[in-house]
Design an enzyme around this catalytic site. Structure first.
Site, PDB file in Angstrom:
ATOM      1  N   HIS A 194       1.091  -1.133  -0.216  1.00 30.51           N
ATOM      2  CA  HIS A 194       0.437   0.471  -0.002  1.00 30.51           C
ATOM      3  C   HIS A 194       1.135   1.289  -0.265  1.00 30.51           C
ATOM      4  O   HIS A 194       2.098   1.467   0.523  1.00 30.51           O
ATOM      5  CB  HIS A 194      -0.664   0.367   1.385  1.00 30.51           C
ATOM      6  CG  HIS A 194      -2.465  -0.494   1.282  1.00 30.51           C
ATOM      7  ND1 HIS A 194      -1.938  -2.190   1.138  1.00 30.51           N
ATOM      8  CD2 HIS A 194      -3.339  -0.778   0.867  1.00 30.51           C
ATOM      9  CE1 HIS A 194      -3.287  -3.094   1.241  1.00 30.51           C
ATOM     10  NE2 HIS A 194      -4.114  -1.819   1.307  1.00 30.51           N
ATOM     11  N   GLN A 211       9.973  26.437   3.737  1.00 30.56           N
ATOM     12  CA  GLN A 211       9.641  25.296   2.100  1.00 30.56           C
ATOM     13  C   GLN A 211      11.538  25.298   2.855  1.00 30.56           C
ATOM     14  O   GLN A 211      11.862  24.473   3.511  1.00 30.56           O
ATOM     15  CB  GLN A 211       9.782  25.287   1.074  1.00 30.56           C
ATOM     16  CG  GLN A 211       8.048  24.672   1.052  1.00 30.56           C
ATOM     17  CD  GLN A 211       8.109  24.977  -0.892  1.00 30.56           C
ATOM     18  OE1 GLN A 211       8.912  24.127  -1.319  1.00 30.56           O
ATOM     19  NE2 GLN A 211       7.013  25.547  -1.047  1.00 30.56           N
TER      20      GLN A 211
END
Length: 287
Positions: free
Chosen positions: A130, A278
């Site tokens: 997954h 960021q």
């Protein structure tokens, strides 16, 4: 005297011209690095950004955006796996629904596109790993079932899927239980991994086996207006794990910076945040 006056006049004229030129040349920037970019997505899972600029455009088949209630994907038509998945994880996503185990092709792929099938992995030596975990979607049976679409699966070595990868999945849910919410990206890189049957680049000659799997996430205390609550002290976590056997069981052994994942993949994570934030939060490596 006349010569002095003439020189003074010329000097004043030159200074005036330089001043006027300087004023005209001074750049006026409409946006600084600490401004918030415009957010156009309607998907909760992509609030922090769309790292590859994926679009729901069939001509962009190797970076095709699929937005579901439970997560978002950048699907790669050539590889028959997704480049990445993105999802928000909060306490409301974790409930008591049973694991459905109903692996199935994704019927929402464009008509005519080949799709991976559950039995394609049989005997390959790789797990159906997954991206967005089953245990992150247990609020309802429908939510859990959505994690078993084959577009959410990638060929992972059993050691990676069942141990290292799962250890970070569990840690993320622990963070949620402690009062946090997370925005998570998980994806693949390259071609060629080693499963229980040895090294391979493809499963059933069509599904790309990645060389490595990565995960990037941001951790926030539960609240509202999430993008605006991210600061330069907000925690991020990133890992880069070879798709091999004989791995360390702990995800911490593979911790890297978000910047390193960006450098290797070419993606731009958290691009809905100001650049000045960021630049700070993407540097640390989890200790």
């Amino acid at each position: 005297m006349q010569l002095y006056i003439r020189r003074s006049t010329y000097a004043l004229a030159f200074i005036s011209l330089v001043t006027l030129w300087s004023c005209k040349r001074t750049p006026v920037s409409p946006q600084t690095s600490c401004d918030y970019p415009a957010i156009t997505t309607s998907s909760l899972h992509l609030i922090m950004g769309n790292p590859s600029g994926a679009k729901k455009d069939e001509s962009q088949g190797d970076n095709y955006l699929m937005e579901k209630t439970q997560y978002a994907l950048s699907y790669n038509r050539s590889q028959l796996i997704s480049n990445w998945a993105a999802w928000h994880l909060g306490s409301e996503d974790i409930g008591s629904a049973d694991r459905q185990d109903d692996f199935k092709p994704d019927a929402s792929l464009p008509s005519g596109w080949d799709a991976a099938k559950p039995n394609d992995y049989s005997g390959s030596g790789f797990d159906r790993g997954h991206l967005c975990p089953s245990a992150d979607r247990t609020a309802t049976q429908a939510d859990n079932s959505a994690t078993f679409l084959m577009t959410n699966m990638v060929p992972q070595s059993p050691d990676l899927n069942r141990n290292t990868w799962e250890s970070l999945e569990s840690y993320c849910r622990d963070l949620v239980q402690q009062g946090n919410e997370l925005y998570i990206y998980a994806g693949t890189f390259g071609s060629g991994g080693t499963g229980s049957n040895g090294t391979a680049t493809k499963v059933k000659d069509k599904i790309t086996v990645p060389e490595a799997c990565w995960k990037v996430l941001i951790v926030l205390p539960k609240g509202d207006d999430d993008v605006k609550r991210v600061t330069k002290t907000t925690q991020t976590i990133a890992i880069w794990v070879p798709n091999n056997q004989d791995l360390d069981n702990s995800w911490k052994a593979y911790a890297v910076s978000v910047d390193e994942v960006e450098q290797k993949t070419g993606y731009d994570f958290f691009n809905h945040l100001p650049v000045c934030i960021q630049e700070v939060i993407e540097k640390p490596v989890f200790q």
